[in-house]
Design an enzyme around this catalytic site. Structure first.
Site, PDB file in Angstrom:
ATOM      1  N   ASP A  64      17.106  35.471  57.697  1.00  0.00           N
ATOM      2  CA  ASP A  64      16.222  34.539  58.353  1.00  0.00           C
ATOM      3  C   ASP A  64      17.292  33.627  59.180  1.00  0.00           C
ATOM      4  OD1 ASP A  64      14.823  32.406  59.678  1.00  0.00           O
ATOM      5  OD2 ASP A  64      14.018  31.919  57.456  1.00  0.00           O
ATOM      6  N   ASN A  91      21.726  37.685  69.875  1.00  0.00           N
ATOM      7  CA  ASN A  91      20.391  38.045  70.838  1.00  0.00           C
ATOM      8  C   ASN A  91      19.195  37.530  70.151  1.00  0.00           C
ATOM      9  OD1 ASN A  91      18.931  39.863  72.488  1.00  0.00           O
ATOM     10  ND2 ASN A  91      18.286  40.584  70.615  1.00  0.00           N
ATOM     11  N   SER A 147      19.643  32.187  78.523  1.00  0.00           N
ATOM     12  CA  SER A 147      18.406  32.619  79.540  1.00  0.00           C
ATOM     13  C   SER A 147      18.473  31.856  80.748  1.00  0.00           C
ATOM     14  CB  SER A 147      17.005  32.142  78.633  1.00  0.00           C
ATOM     15  OG  SER A 147      16.033  32.150  79.586  1.00  0.00           O
ATOM     16  N   TYR A 160      12.505  25.980  74.106  1.00  0.00           N
ATOM     17  CA  TYR A 160      13.155  27.473  74.391  1.00  0.00           C
ATOM     18  C   TYR A 160      14.330  27.109  75.316  1.00  0.00           C
ATOM     19  CZ  TYR A 160      14.148  32.025  75.915  1.00  0.00           C
ATOM     20  OH  TYR A 160      14.665  33.217  76.297  1.00  0.00           O
ATOM     21  N   ALA A 162      15.781  23.999  76.153  1.00  0.00           N
ATOM     22  CA  ALA A 162      16.988  23.405  75.649  1.00  0.00           C
ATOM     23  C   ALA A 162      17.716  24.053  74.534  1.00  0.00           C
ATOM     24  CB  ALA A 162      16.207  22.162  74.804  1.00  0.00           C
ATOM     25  N   LYS A 164      18.556  27.238  74.952  1.00  0.00           N
ATOM     26  CA  LYS A 164      19.341  28.039  75.554  1.00  0.00           C
ATOM     27  C   LYS A 164      20.438  27.682  76.142  1.00  0.00           C
ATOM     28  CE  LYS A 164      17.468  31.936  74.421  1.00  0.00           C
ATOM     29  NZ  LYS A 164      18.067  32.896  73.542  1.00  0.00           N
TER      30      LYS A 164
END
Length: 255
Positions: A64, A91, A147, A160, A162, A164
């Site tokens: 995790d 990834n 991204s 999300y 922020a 990336k």
């Protein structure tokens, strides 16, 4: 596909049980590398990926990525079984919609904590554990999958975007720090990619508009992202350290 050769190289890929991670694992295996296929919950899918890989010596590792202790144990396991790690591909990531005007404060907090915990801190902690090993060997490549959303914004998934953007900044800072140790760090920033996770959206009424974001009128395949990752992992690409490579079909241009 370029004629890559990663004979005797080992690669740890997080989130390799599907999508971009699976394509990256497949490409490295086809180029004669040994691969550590990381997964969190989808063990059966990860086993299927490992069994599908060309060559031998591939392994499964579980963690995790929101758990720093589990990450340390996972990296130690990968090193113990592979002997060393030459290349790390961060990834794994999660995406949660949480539009501010439609999300209560408790759910807002949870979305941010979970997204930052996996997408940013997870990659940061895996990088730390692997980089310490690479420093001892004075050799390594770290490639972070970020991204397009880090640049153009994610209005309904702000955490999300922020996470990336933070991963891009981390990649550049780490490139500066690790260059004297002969370790090279880059990032790949895809736009929309056709995977199991995105297929429903791409096949929905929104799909046409998403395809039209690119002048190519399509989205990327996972294999196209994987080819970019392999190029960045090559010895001949080391002077690209610190770079963030866009793989978005000119759907978002920056200078």
């Amino acid at each position: 596909m370029l004629n890559f050769n990663f004979t005797e190289k080992t690669v740890l890929i997080t989130g390799a049980s599907r999508g971009i991670g699976q394509a990256v694992a497949t490409a490295f295996a086809q180029a004669s590398a040994r691969v550590a296929v990381h997964y969190h919950q989808h063990k059966q899918a990860a086993e299927q990926v490992r069994e599908s890989l060309a060559g031998t010596g591939h392994i499964l590792v579980q963690a995790d990525l929101a758990n720093p202790i589990a990450i340390e144990q996972m990296v130690h396991q990968a090193i113990a079984q592979l002997g060393h790690i030459d290349i790390l591909v961060n990834n794994a990531g999660i995406y949660q919609e949480h539009p501010l005007n439609q999300t209560n404060y408790q759910d807002w907090q949870a979305a941010w904590q979970q997204t930052i915990g996996v997408n940013l801190l997870g990659a940061v902690n895996v990088s730390y554990c692997v980089a310490r090993h690479m420093i001892e060997r004075r050799s390594g490549r770290i490639i972070n999958v970020t991204s397009r959303g880090a640049f153009r914004g994610e209005p309904t998934a702000t955490a999300y975007g922020a996470s990336k953007a933070g991963l891009n900044a981390f990649s550049q800072s780490l490139a500066l720090h690790l260059a004297p140790h002969n370790i090279f760090v880059t990032a790949v920033a895809p736009g929309w990619v056709e995977t199991d996770m995105t297929r429903a959206v791409l096949e929905s009424p929104r799909g046409k508009a998403i395809h039209q974001q690119s002048p190519l009128n399509r989205v990327a395949s996972p294999e196209e992202v994987a080819h970019t990752v392999l190029f960045l992992a090559c010895e001949s690409a080391e002077f690209l350290t610190g770079a963030i490579v866009d793989v978005n079909g000119a759907s978002y241009l920056r200078s």
